[in-house]
Design an enzyme around this catalytic site. Structure first.
Site, PDB file in Angstrom:
ATOM      1  N   GLU A  92       8.626  -1.158   0.077  1.00 50.62           N
ATOM      2  CA  GLU A  92       8.562  -1.195  -1.550  1.00 50.62           C
ATOM      3  C   GLU A  92       9.898  -1.073  -2.246  1.00 50.62           C
ATOM      4  O   GLU A  92      10.096  -0.055  -3.188  1.00 50.62           O
ATOM      5  CB  GLU A  92       7.596   0.110  -1.518  1.00 50.62           C
ATOM      6  CG  GLU A  92       6.436  -0.029  -1.109  1.00 50.62           C
ATOM      7  CD  GLU A  92       5.530   1.123  -1.422  1.00 50.62           C
ATOM      8  OE1 GLU A  92       5.794   2.078  -2.058  1.00 50.62           O
ATOM      9  OE2 GLU A  92       4.223   1.073  -0.975  1.00 50.62           O
ATOM     10  N   GLU A 231      -0.610  -1.601   4.271  1.00 50.48           N
ATOM     11  CA  GLU A 231      -1.075  -0.232   4.161  1.00 50.48           C
ATOM     12  C   GLU A 231      -2.202  -0.269   3.150  1.00 50.48           C
ATOM     13  O   GLU A 231      -2.273  -0.968   1.919  1.00 50.48           O
ATOM     14  CB  GLU A 231      -0.065   0.853   3.526  1.00 50.48           C
ATOM     15  CG  GLU A 231       1.154   1.071   4.337  1.00 50.48           C
ATOM     16  CD  GLU A 231       2.017   2.105   3.571  1.00 50.48           C
ATOM     17  OE1 GLU A 231       1.593   2.607   2.784  1.00 50.48           O
ATOM     18  OE2 GLU A 231       3.290   2.279   4.033  1.00 50.48           O
TER      19      GLU A 231
END
Length: 322
Positions: A92, A231
Site C-alpha cells: 500500500e 487482503e
C-alpha cells in the site's frame, strides 16, 4: 484460498503450531510469511508470498547489489523446499504521500525489475513479482465503469507498473474490504450487498470494487492484467462507537467469500467473468499489538490460543455450518 499470517501479537502460537492450524483451515497459500514461518513451511505443499518492506524499496531501486543481497538473504535459503510463489515489493505504498513516500513510488518498478533480475541470476524462475495497492489508488470508483486512478499516480507510476505486470504475466494485488465503505455509509449501502448477497446489476460490493480497478487499468491500456485479492475480510469485534463488527457478520462475509471464490465454475466479476481470482483472507489471528481502533485487533479466523473464532473451511468442502 489463502490467509494473511500477521504476527503483531505477544500471545500468538509458535510458527510450527501456526502451520498445524493453517493446515487445519485447508489454506493453500500463506501471505506475509516471516523467516520462522518460512522454515516451518518447509516440505509442505502450501504456497507462500514474502514481502520487501516499504522502507527498502528506494535503496533497492538504485542498487543491483542490494537487490541481490535481499534475494540471497530472504529467498535463497528457503528455495525450493518452501514453495515461494509471490514476491510483493511493498504494501500500500500509494496510500502515503510525503516526499519520501513519493520517492518510493517512483523507485517501485525499478526495484521490481532489479529483484526479478536477482531471482534470475539465482536460477529462481517461478516467482511472480508484484506490489499490493489499496482502493485509495482510485480517483473515481462509482459506477465501476468510471473507475480511474488518481491523477498524481496514473501516468507517472501506475502505467509503468502495469506495463511491468503485463510483461511478466504477474498480477495486480489489491486490498479490498467491503466493510470499510459499508461502515462509512450504512444508510445507503445495504448490508446484504456488502455480504456478497443481493439482486442488483452488481450483486455485491466486492465485485463493484474489483471492477472499478479493472476499468481503471483498462483506461491505461491494460485490460488483461489479472487481479489477486491480497487482503479481504470482516472484523469480528469492535469499540463501542464502531458498527457491524461482530462474529456473525464476520462468518457471513467470509463464508460467502469462500463459497464464491472456490466455486467449481470460476465466477470472476461482471467485467472479467469466468476468471479465477486468487484470494487471501485477512487474517489468521486476532493480533493484540496492532494499533488503532478496536476492529484493528479483531480480524482473525483464530483466537490467539489457536481456537476458532467461528467454524470455517477455506476449501468449502466441509458440511455447512450452523
Amino acid at each position: 484460498m489463502g490467509v494473511n499470517c500477521g504476527q503483531l501479537g505477544n500471545n500468538l502460537p509458535s510458527p510450527s503450531r501456526s502451520i498445524v492450524l493453517i493446515k487445519s483451515l485447508k489454506a493453500g497459500h500463506v501471505k506475509h510469511a516471516n523467516p520462522d514461518i518460512l522454515n516451518a513451511l518447509e516440505g509442505t505443499n502450501i504456497q507462500v508470498s514474502i514481502m520487501v518492506p516499504n522502507q527498502l524499496i528506494s535503496n533497492i531501486s538504485s542498487s543491483q547489489s542490494l537487490a541481490n543481497e535481499w534475494v540471497r538473504t530472504n529467498n535463497v535459503p528457503f528455495y525450493p523446499k518452501t514453495l515461494t510463489h509471490y514476491l510483493l515489493v511493498g504494501n500500500e505504498i500509494f496510500s502515503f504521500s510525503s516526499n519520501q513516500d513519493r520517492q518510493t513510488w517512483y523507485g517501485l518498478v525499478q526495484a521490481m525489475s532489479r529483484l526479478k533480475y536477482s531471482l534470475k541470476i539465482h536460477n529462481i524462475r517461478n516467482i511472480k513479482i508484484g506490489t499490493t495497492i489499496a482502493m485509495d489508488v482510485l480517483q473515481s470508483s462509482f459506477p465501476p465503469s468510471n473507475g480511474m486512478f488518481r491523477s498524481d499516480i496514473s501516468i507517472p507510476v501506475m502505467k509503468p507498473l502495469l506495463q511491468f505486470l503485463n510483461r511478466t504475466k504477474s498480477y495486480s494485488f489489491l486490498d479490498a474490504y467491503p466493510n470499510f465503505p459499508w461502515s462509512g455509509d450504512p444508510t445507503n449501502i445495504n448490508l446484504d450487498y456488502a455480504f456478497l448477497k443481493g439482486n442488483q446489476t452488481y450483486t455485491n460490493l466486492l465485485d463493484q470494487m474489483l471492477d472499478s480497478v479493472i476499468f481503471a487499468m483498462t483506461k491505461l491500456g491494460f485490460p488483461n492484467v489479472r487481479l489477486v485479492i491480497a487482503e479481504t475480510g470482516w472484523p469480528n469485534a469492535r469499540d463501542v462507537d464502531q458498527i457491524g463488527a461482530n462474529i456473525f457478520n464476520t462468518a457471513t462475509y467470509n463464508r460467502n467469500l469462500i463459497r464464491r471464490m472456490t466455486s467449481k465454475l470460476a465466477i470472476g466479476t461482471p467485467a472479467h467473468p469466468n476468471v479465477v481470482i486468487p484470494t487471501f483472507i485477512f487474517a489468521l489471528y486476532n493480533e493484540n499489538q496492532k494499533g488503532g481502533p478496536g476492529t484493528e485487533r479483531h480480524w482473525g479466523l483464530l483466537n490467539s490460543d489457536g481456537t476458532s473464532v467461528y467454524e470455517v473451511d477455506l476449501t468449502e468442502k466441509r458440511p455447512k455450518f450452523d
